[in-house]
Design a protein around this motif. Structure first.
Motif, PDB file in Angstrom:
ATOM      1  N   SER A 131       0.980  -1.256   0.115  1.00 30.21           N
ATOM      2  CA  SER A 131       0.024   0.313  -0.053  1.00 30.21           C
ATOM      3  C   SER A 131       0.725   1.263   0.213  1.00 30.21           C
ATOM      4  O   SER A 131       0.299   2.305  -0.113  1.00 30.21           O
ATOM      5  N   GLN A 150       3.572  -4.836  12.135  1.00 31.08           N
ATOM      6  CA  GLN A 150       2.943  -4.574  11.146  1.00 31.08           C
ATOM      7  C   GLN A 150       3.296  -3.200  11.063  1.00 31.08           C
ATOM      8  O   GLN A 150       3.854  -2.483  10.815  1.00 31.08           O
ATOM      9  N   TYR A 152       1.170   0.236  10.579  1.00 36.49           N
ATOM     10  CA  TYR A 152       0.383   1.587  10.678  1.00 36.49           C
ATOM     11  C   TYR A 152      -0.647   2.171   9.965  1.00 36.49           C
ATOM     12  O   TYR A 152       0.124   2.842   9.266  1.00 36.49           O
ATOM     13  N   THR A 153      -1.849   2.310   9.868  1.00 36.54           N
ATOM     14  CA  THR A 153      -2.358   2.548   9.065  1.00 36.54           C
ATOM     15  C   THR A 153      -3.405   3.844   9.893  1.00 36.54           C
ATOM     16  O   THR A 153      -4.105   2.846  10.843  1.00 36.54           O
ATOM     17  N   GLU A 155      -6.853   3.316   9.237  1.00 37.23           N
ATOM     18  CA  GLU A 155      -7.996   2.583   9.268  1.00 37.23           C
ATOM     19  C   GLU A 155      -7.345   1.508   9.867  1.00 37.23           C
ATOM     20  O   GLU A 155      -8.149   1.024  11.044  1.00 37.23           O
ATOM     21  N   GLU A 156      -6.485   0.465   9.388  1.00 37.97           N
ATOM     22  CA  GLU A 156      -5.742  -0.455  10.453  1.00 37.97           C
ATOM     23  C   GLU A 156      -4.136  -0.917  10.417  1.00 37.97           C
ATOM     24  O   GLU A 156      -3.757   0.017   9.776  1.00 37.97           O
ATOM     25  N   MET A 157      -4.460  -1.540  11.086  1.00 39.90           N
ATOM     26  CA  MET A 157      -3.037  -2.231  11.089  1.00 39.90           C
ATOM     27  C   MET A 157      -2.298  -3.242  10.260  1.00 39.90           C
ATOM     28  O   MET A 157      -3.638  -4.233   9.896  1.00 39.90           O
ATOM     29  N   LEU A 158      -2.159  -3.089   8.859  1.00 42.89           N
ATOM     30  CA  LEU A 158      -1.536  -4.136   8.597  1.00 42.89           C
ATOM     31  C   LEU A 158      -0.140  -5.438   8.582  1.00 42.89           C
ATOM     32  O   LEU A 158       0.668  -4.449   8.787  1.00 42.89           O
ATOM     33  N   GLU A 159      -0.719  -6.211   8.376  1.00 39.54           N
ATOM     34  CA  GLU A 159       0.494  -7.050   8.527  1.00 39.54           C
ATOM     35  C   GLU A 159       1.869  -6.638   7.304  1.00 39.54           C
ATOM     36  O   GLU A 159       1.051  -6.497   6.377  1.00 39.54           O
TER      37      GLU A 159
END
Length: 379
Positions: A131, A150, A152-153, A155-159
């Motif tokens: 991303s 992960q 950080y965004t 909206e959510e944490m992405l692996e």
């Protein structure tokens, strides 16, 4: 977010004659490359996540660094050498014309305030996510081993995904990207650059036998695992000169999923290799690894900057850092949070404090609060 006013004020332990002597050492001059530093209190690199999309620093960035220009040397926050080298949102780069122009406002402000500043150059390797990249590619690394961490965004944490193993062409491109970013740094007005080979990012991933499982010339033996770092150092020094080039290492650090099994031997070999080039400095970030620092010191004849071991509960201070100078282990002490919360740290150190506590709630992201509004001792 809470502002810095929420921080507590602490005073250092009572100073005796011995400590006064250490403080005098902190305020003696030091030559680093061709720079004459007025003191040995260095501002360490700190990611602050306040850069808009596009990786271009802002007027607020210039104010932040200029406020801290009394440091003997400022080392900037980690700055990406390429799009695929980015690992975080809201972090700066030095690989586009716009980024170079934006950084020039920062360096001009620091120099106008009487300071000196190096750019820390980083490729994050597997510490990244599709991303972040314009083409949605996988992050790249020495081997296809995920970090376990992960991104950080808002909206959510992405692996972090399993990265793509770098090809010989990827490696060659990366070496040139470091050199190009170094040239860009000088064009942007920086006094030099620090190559980031620490904290679990790409060069460290090649050094670490737990993240580098390659069977070619860049993996296996220590001599092979230090090869990419050697090539980057050679390329950067050829581009801008060794006197403008430093390097940061962090022996035995475990953040970002790292797990070296041969740290003493690894960093002894790396320091011995680096000694062949008259770099401006080697910067050692300690994590309960003083004995490895001593091994590096034994092999490295030049200027050694030391980030002493610290924790959230027990941050490093000018007083604690000065002890390494008395021992002859280091030539300058690198502090981070102390500079974050005390833009006039040199004034406070000479006065024996007090020091403002940094506010963790404003470390990353946000506006001027917890960034440019920390108070000075004299108002």
């Amino acid at each position: 977010m809470r502002g810095p006013a929420a921080g507590l004020i602490r005073r250092p332990p009572t100073r005796d004659t011995d400590v006064n002597s250490l403080m005098e050492t902190l305020f003696s001059p030091l030559t680093v490359g061709k720079l004459d530093l007025p003191n040995r209190l260095v501002m360490g690199p700190m990611t602050r996540s306040r850069v808009p999309d596009g990786g271009q620093v802002t007027v607020l960035t210039a104010e932040y660094y200029a406020q801290r220009a009394s440091a003997g040397l400022i080392i900037s926050e980690a700055t990406g050498i390429s799009d695929i080298g980015s690992g975080y949102l809201y972090s700066p780069g030095l690989h586009t014309a716009g980024q170079v122009d934006a950084w020039r406002e920062v360096t001009d402000a620091v120099h106008a305030a009487g300071g000196r500043i190096f750019a820390q150059l980083v490729h994050c390797g597997r510490i990244g996510h599709p991303s972040l990249y314009a083409d949605g590619a996988l992050p790249i690394a020495p081997s296809p081993i995920a970090s376990g961490e992960q991104l950080y965004t808002p909206e959510e944490m992405l692996e972090h995904p399993v990265p793509r193993e770098m090809t010989a062409e990827d490696i060659a491109v990366t070496v040139e990207d470091f050199a190009a970013a170094a040239r860009n740094a000088i064009e942007a007005g920086f006094d030099g650059v620090e190559i980031h080979a620490a904290n679990g990012f790409l060069l460290h991933q090649f050094l670490d036998d737990s993240t580098n499982r390659r069977t070619d010339a860049y993996g296996g033996s220590i001599a092979n695992r230090i090869r990419l770092t050697e090539e980057v150092v050679a390329a950067v020094t050829a581009a801008i000169g060794p006197e403008r080039t430093g390097i940061r290492v962090s022996p035995a650090v475990t953040i970002n999923g790292m797990g070296e099994t041969d740290s003493p031997e690894l960093y002894t070999a790396l320091a011995r290799s680096l000694a062949a080039t008259p770099l401006a400095y080697v910067h050692v970030a300690e994590v309960m690894t003083r004995e490895i620092t001593r091994l590096i010191r034994a092999e490295w004849p030049g200027v050694l900057l030391l980030s002493p071991h610290a924790t959230e509960a027990s941050p490093a201070t000018p007083e604690s850092g000065a002890e390494a100078l008395r021992e002859g282990l280091a030539d300058a002490v690198v502090l981070a949070r102390a500079w974050l919360a005390n833009p006039d740290l040199t004034v406070r150190a000479e006065a024996g404090g007090p020091y403002t506590e940094a506010d963790p709630a404003t470390y990353y992201g946000g506006d001027h609060r917890g960034y440019t509004d920390y108070p000075t001792l004299n108002g």
